[in-house]
Motif scaffolding. Sequence first.
Motif, short mmCIF file in Angstrom:
data_model
loop_
_atom_site.label_atom_id
_atom_site.label_comp_id
_atom_site.label_asym_id
_atom_site.label_seq_id
_atom_site.Cartn_x
_atom_site.Cartn_y
_atom_site.Cartn_z
N GLN A 189 0.85 -1.19 0.00
CA GLN A 189 0.00 0.00 0.00
C GLN A 189 0.89 1.24 0.00
OE1 GLN A 189 -2.57 0.38 3.52
NE2 GLN A 189 -4.27 0.94 2.21
N ARG A 190 0.44 2.29 -0.68
CA ARG A 190 1.15 3.56 -0.58
C ARG A 190 0.91 4.11 0.81
NH1 ARG A 190 0.35 8.90 -0.56
NH2 ARG A 190 1.94 10.25 -1.50
N SER A 191 1.99 4.38 1.54
CA SER A 191 1.87 4.80 2.93
C SER A 191 1.63 6.30 3.03
CB SER A 191 3.15 4.44 3.70
OG SER A 191 4.22 5.27 3.29
N ALA A 192 1.32 6.74 4.25
CA ALA A 192 1.10 8.17 4.49
C ALA A 192 2.36 8.98 4.20
CB ALA A 192 0.64 8.39 5.93
N SER A 193 3.53 8.36 4.30
CA SER A 193 4.79 9.05 4.02
C SER A 193 5.05 9.19 2.53
CB SER A 193 5.96 8.31 4.66
OG SER A 193 6.24 7.10 3.96
N GLY A 194 4.27 8.47 1.70
CA GLY A 194 4.44 8.51 0.26
C GLY A 194 5.24 7.37 -0.31
N ARG A 195 5.80 6.51 0.55
CA ARG A 195 6.58 5.37 0.08
C ARG A 195 5.68 4.13 0.02
NH1 ARG A 195 11.46 4.50 3.79
NH2 ARG A 195 12.45 3.60 1.92
N VAL A 196 6.19 3.03 -0.53
CA VAL A 196 5.44 1.78 -0.58
C VAL A 196 5.70 1.00 0.71
CG1 VAL A 196 5.04 -0.37 -1.80
CG2 VAL A 196 5.59 1.69 -3.08
N ALA A 197 4.62 0.56 1.35
CA ALA A 197 4.73 -0.26 2.56
C ALA A 197 4.34 -1.69 2.23
CB ALA A 197 3.83 0.30 3.66
N PHE A 198 5.13 -2.66 2.72
CA PHE A 198 4.88 -4.08 2.51
C PHE A 198 4.66 -4.77 3.85
CE2 PHE A 198 7.57 -2.88 -1.08
CZ PHE A 198 6.89 -3.43 -2.16
N ALA A 199 3.81 -5.80 3.83
CA ALA A 199 3.61 -6.65 5.00
C ALA A 199 3.27 -8.05 4.51
CB ALA A 199 2.50 -6.12 5.90
N ALA A 200 3.76 -9.08 5.20
CA ALA A 200 3.49 -10.46 4.81
C ALA A 200 3.22 -11.28 6.05
CB ALA A 200 4.67 -11.05 4.03
N TYR A 201 2.38 -12.31 5.88
CA TYR A 201 2.10 -13.23 6.98
C TYR A 201 1.64 -14.56 6.38
CZ TYR A 201 -2.91 -12.30 6.29
OH TYR A 201 -4.17 -12.19 5.74
N PRO A 202 1.73 -15.66 7.15
CA PRO A 202 1.27 -16.96 6.63
C PRO A 202 -0.21 -16.89 6.25
CG PRO A 202 2.56 -17.27 8.62
CD PRO A 202 2.31 -15.79 8.50
N THR A 203 -0.53 -17.35 5.06
CA THR A 203 -1.89 -17.22 4.54
C THR A 203 -2.92 -17.82 5.49
OG1 THR A 203 -1.13 -17.19 2.26
CG2 THR A 203 -3.40 -17.87 2.62
N GLU A 204 -3.95 -17.01 5.78
CA GLU A 204 -5.07 -17.34 6.67
C GLU A 204 -4.63 -17.53 8.13
OE1 GLU A 204 -7.64 -20.39 5.16
OE2 GLU A 204 -8.30 -19.14 3.48
N LEU A 205 -3.44 -17.07 8.48
CA LEU A 205 -2.98 -17.16 9.87
C LEU A 205 -2.69 -15.76 10.37
CD1 LEU A 205 -2.44 -19.34 12.03
CD2 LEU A 205 -0.04 -19.30 11.32
N GLU A 206 -3.75 -14.95 10.43
CA GLU A 206 -3.60 -13.56 10.87
C GLU A 206 -3.07 -13.45 12.29
OE1 GLU A 206 -6.20 -13.63 7.38
OE2 GLU A 206 -6.33 -14.72 9.29
N SER A 207 -3.27 -14.49 13.09
CA SER A 207 -2.79 -14.45 14.48
C SER A 207 -1.27 -14.40 14.57
CB SER A 207 -3.30 -15.68 15.24
OG SER A 207 -2.84 -16.88 14.64
N ALA A 208 -0.59 -14.73 13.46
CA ALA A 208 0.87 -14.66 13.46
C ALA A 208 1.37 -13.23 13.48
CB ALA A 208 1.43 -15.39 12.24
N GLY A 209 0.50 -12.29 13.13
CA GLY A 209 0.87 -10.90 13.14
C GLY A 209 1.46 -10.43 11.82
N ALA A 210 1.37 -9.13 11.59
CA ALA A 210 1.94 -8.52 10.38
C ALA A 210 2.31 -7.09 10.71
CB ALA A 210 0.92 -8.56 9.23
N TRP A 211 3.33 -6.59 10.03
CA TRP A 211 3.74 -5.21 10.25
C TRP A 211 4.31 -4.66 8.95
CZ3 TRP A 211 5.49 -9.56 12.61
CH2 TRP A 211 6.74 -10.03 12.22
N TRP A 212 4.21 -3.35 8.81
CA TRP A 212 4.64 -2.69 7.58
C TRP A 212 6.14 -2.42 7.57
CZ3 TRP A 212 1.14 -3.00 4.04
CH2 TRP A 212 -0.22 -2.81 4.30
N THR A 213 6.75 -2.59 6.39
CA THR A 213 8.11 -2.17 6.13
C THR A 213 8.10 -1.32 4.87
OG1 THR A 213 9.04 -4.18 7.10
CG2 THR A 213 10.47 -2.91 5.64
N GLU A 214 8.61 -0.09 4.95
CA GLU A 214 8.55 0.83 3.82
C GLU A 214 9.75 0.67 2.89
OE1 GLU A 214 7.63 4.84 4.79
OE2 GLU A 214 5.80 4.32 5.89
N SER A 215 9.52 1.01 1.62
CA SER A 215 10.55 0.81 0.60
C SER A 215 10.40 1.88 -0.47
CB SER A 215 10.41 -0.58 -0.03
OG SER A 215 11.25 -0.74 -1.15
N GLY A 216 11.53 2.22 -1.11
CA GLY A 216 11.49 3.06 -2.29
C GLY A 216 11.36 4.54 -2.02
#
Length: 338
Positions: free
Chosen positions: A261-288
């Motif tokens: 997703q394009r973040s509020a800062s204007g950069r691209v933010a990525f997050a990944a987690y095991p499919t259908e296992l939202e309890s594992a948690g996810a967090w954004w890392t910005e790039s570019g």
Amino acid sequence: MNGDWFLRGRDGRLSVYLISGDAVVWRAERVPGGSWTAPQRLGGDLPLHPSAGIGQGHDGYAHLVAWRPTAEGESGLVHSTHFRPLLAALDWNPVGHPKKKGDRTGTPAVTVDAEGRAHVFVRNNGAGVHHLAQKEKGGWEPWLDLRGSKVQDGLAAVTGESGLVEVYAAVPDGMLRWSQQEPGARPVMQERLKAPVRPGTLRALATSSGSTTVFFTDTSGDLCAWRPGGEPVVLMPAAGPGPVAAIRCALDGHDCTLLAQRSASGRVAFAAYPTELESAGAWWTESGPRLPVDALVGLAEDADGRVVAATLSPSTGQLLLSRRKDEPGLALTAWQQV
């Protein structure tokens, strides 16, 4: 553009689609992983209104649907199929209006079933949903009124791994869902989610043989995931406005869902987690780099199965790409303009 505008064709070439003035234009790789073509107008010279829906079938064909002006204060929908990224798409073909005639009613959403038939969903002027489906041997079935009320614009259509079609719509107090019960059947309303869904933020992704996961931002700004039959789960605060880009991919041998997703800062933010296992948690890392306010973010896999991220600014036409490196985790190459 409503849907996944960044696609891999059946020949392995990546392509992008965007609205430009009164047209839909596309660019594509000349060879997989190689240089790109200049923007080309899709579907002929027919002038369009500035919105369109796109869906891709298992055969790799892209189906696009847009509104065109037909008379003063009136519009109709048109459809085009793009079979391969380097071939010209079919000319726009009129497919009608949910109420036979009138002005635009909503942004179309498009998906393609297991038989390769395009399905078009559009909010109607009564704030319900209408549905149009291709026939298996050419032509179109009649428009169907799926009912519903107080539907907001920004429908999310998806085809599950079963090959059956679903569509989701935000309403003031939650979300509505319609789905097919068997191939070729009329989609019927299945359930209603009560949740504070922010309109214009829906993204649906087939995540297992029997499930679709719908991502949405709630009114407090949290990104949520919901699978029908369960309760929505808060993943994390949304990085920015609008829907996320979402794809399933293998990361270090694990089936993961990757979000961008394009973040509020204007950069691209990525997050990944095991499919259908939202309890594992996810967090954004910005790039570019910082991107224009209107920049879109897309995700696809290239001919070698590597994740590729793309950003595209309709106002400038700037296209940037970054590919996953051959190393553990989600390490990406430097962003390159193409």
